[in-house]
Design a protein around this motif. Sequence first.
Motif, PDB file in Angstrom:
ATOM      1  N   LYS A 163       0.838  -1.194   0.000  1.00 49.01           N
ATOM      2  CA  LYS A 163       0.000   0.000   0.000  1.00 49.01           C
ATOM      3  C   LYS A 163       0.873   1.244   0.000  1.00 49.01           C
ATOM      4  O   LYS A 163       1.979   1.247   0.535  1.00 49.01           O
ATOM      5  N   PHE A 164       0.327   2.287  -0.625  1.00 53.88           N
ATOM      6  CA  PHE A 164       1.134   3.492  -0.781  1.00 53.88           C
ATOM      7  C   PHE A 164       0.252   4.726  -0.581  1.00 53.88           C
ATOM      8  O   PHE A 164      -0.689   4.932  -1.350  1.00 53.88           O
ATOM      9  N   GLN A 172      -2.080   4.838  -5.304  1.00 51.62           N
ATOM     10  CA  GLN A 172      -1.409   6.109  -5.570  1.00 51.62           C
ATOM     11  C   GLN A 172      -1.868   7.168  -4.569  1.00 51.62           C
ATOM     12  O   GLN A 172      -3.044   7.216  -4.207  1.00 51.62           O
ATOM     13  N   PRO A 173      -0.949   8.042  -4.116  1.00 48.83           N
ATOM     14  CA  PRO A 173      -1.363   9.114  -3.203  1.00 48.83           C
ATOM     15  C   PRO A 173      -2.138  10.184  -3.954  1.00 48.83           C
ATOM     16  O   PRO A 173      -1.974  10.358  -5.160  1.00 48.83           O
ATOM     17  N   MET A 174      -2.984  10.881  -3.246  1.00 50.55           N
ATOM     18  CA  MET A 174      -3.781  11.947  -3.831  1.00 50.55           C
ATOM     19  C   MET A 174      -3.041  13.276  -3.679  1.00 50.55           C
ATOM     20  O   MET A 174      -2.223  13.449  -2.779  1.00 50.55           O
ATOM     21  N   ALA A 175      -3.338  14.209  -4.585  1.00 50.89           N
ATOM     22  CA  ALA A 175      -2.750  15.543  -4.491  1.00 50.89           C
ATOM     23  C   ALA A 175      -3.135  16.179  -3.158  1.00 50.89           C
ATOM     24  O   ALA A 175      -4.247  15.980  -2.652  1.00 50.89           O
ATOM     25  N   LEU A 176      -2.235  16.959  -2.600  1.00 52.67           N
ATOM     26  CA  LEU A 176      -2.429  17.539  -1.273  1.00 52.67           C
ATOM     27  C   LEU A 176      -2.597  19.051  -1.395  1.00 52.67           C
ATOM     28  O   LEU A 176      -1.756  19.733  -1.987  1.00 52.67           O
ATOM     29  N   TYR A 177      -3.701  19.561  -0.852  1.00 51.51           N
ATOM     30  CA  TYR A 177      -3.981  20.994  -0.842  1.00 51.51           C
ATOM     31  C   TYR A 177      -4.266  21.425   0.590  1.00 51.51           C
ATOM     32  O   TYR A 177      -4.525  20.585   1.464  1.00 51.51           O
ATOM     33  N   PRO A 178      -4.258  22.724   0.866  1.00 56.46           N
ATOM     34  CA  PRO A 178      -4.646  23.185   2.203  1.00 56.46           C
ATOM     35  C   PRO A 178      -6.065  22.744   2.541  1.00 56.46           C
ATOM     36  O   PRO A 178      -6.895  22.513   1.650  1.00 56.46           O
TER      37      PRO A 178
END
Length: 442
Positions: free
Chosen positions: A72-73, A302-308
Amino acid sequence: MTTWTTAQVAALSPDAASLKAGEKLSQPHQWQTLGQADGVLWGEIKGSGKNPYQTAIALAEPAFKCSCPSRKFPCKHGLGLALVFAAHPDKLTGNEPPVWLQEWLEKRGQRAQKQADKAAAKDEPVDEATLQKRAAAQQKRNAAREDKVNAGITELQRWLSDLIRQGLANSDDNQWQRMAARMVDAQAPGLARSLQNAASLRYQGGAWQEKLLAELARLHLLLEAWQRRDKLPADVQADVLAHIGFNLSKDDVLALDGITDHWQVVGQRQEDDGQMRTQRTWLYGVESQRYALLLDFAVQNQPMALYPGLGGNLEGKAIYYPAAIPLRALPPSPSPSPTRDEGSKAAAFMPLAANFAAYGTALGKCPWLGYFPFAIANAIPVRHDQQWLLVDAEQHAVPLRISDEQGWILLAESGGHPLHVFGEWDGNALQVCGTFQTNEAA
């Protein structure tokens, strides 16, 4: 300095089980070493083997590394380290990266350099003959795809006519599935999704016939617009192509003009269909008073994009995808920003009547609107006849697409006081994506 919240870490988790396991590793005392330097976190934690697991996070992407055998990632150790950083950043006291971390960073640097070299090679000048050959090949591919789409649409129109003549109740699941598969073969994936969405309305509730007929009417209008697309305005053509399934490349979007602003995060939610996770992040331009929707996708682990998180801010230029009602945009890229007017933040929230008026205007320009942003001021959740509603100060109400448990949580969050609520309106119900306390609630 980069900071994360627990909500942002949760958005990076591949599944609920991984997040729960990561929460069990979120206390600093559980880690043998903890450190951070130059935007990189690292830690070592005892595992089932002889040697501790080595875990690292590059905050910018973000990118994760762990020596554990999990597929898992990010794994539970990566999530645990991220949660330590979110709740106890002062505990990551080490500032001298260990050897194993330096090796990982060097390999990442080498891969990044190879990618940069490959991109630079693509940008090298090409002779005129090669350019003409590429353009001719692209034109041939486009023509071949249009022929396939035209054939598929002709077949779909015939099928819709037969469906209406025979009656909506006389169709079965196999018919809908076969026609959706036919649209995929015709290279019109947008039409396949429309058919799948329409099929899901069958036999759902007492008014399913009206809802299904309205959905098929919009689909029919789209097919007619495709055949007359050359006579339509450019922005409407863009809507038609997008709903048929013609995707605009990121490079083509980047070539367009953008809007530089201070963007406030007003809504966030994720969907998971079992094959792909979709993240929807809504921004509001403080100066431009425009919404921007950021769409991100992740498959498998896959990791998701990170936003505030909600209420956070992004600065820079957002570039919109062409549309009659531009909403989807690329994430803001850093650029000189105008002076911020702090008092304009609350301008996004307004009574329900004003939201519906804006929606009506938008629907007149694009009848295929999916989700539309609603920012409702001073609203209270109410449960009536097993249906949750949002009621504003003018006593106007809108139905919520929400589970009973989520409705009670929303009511508890309000504490009986009005909330500013941001959500996505689909023409039938509102999906809550963010809530903000008002001065009265505070």
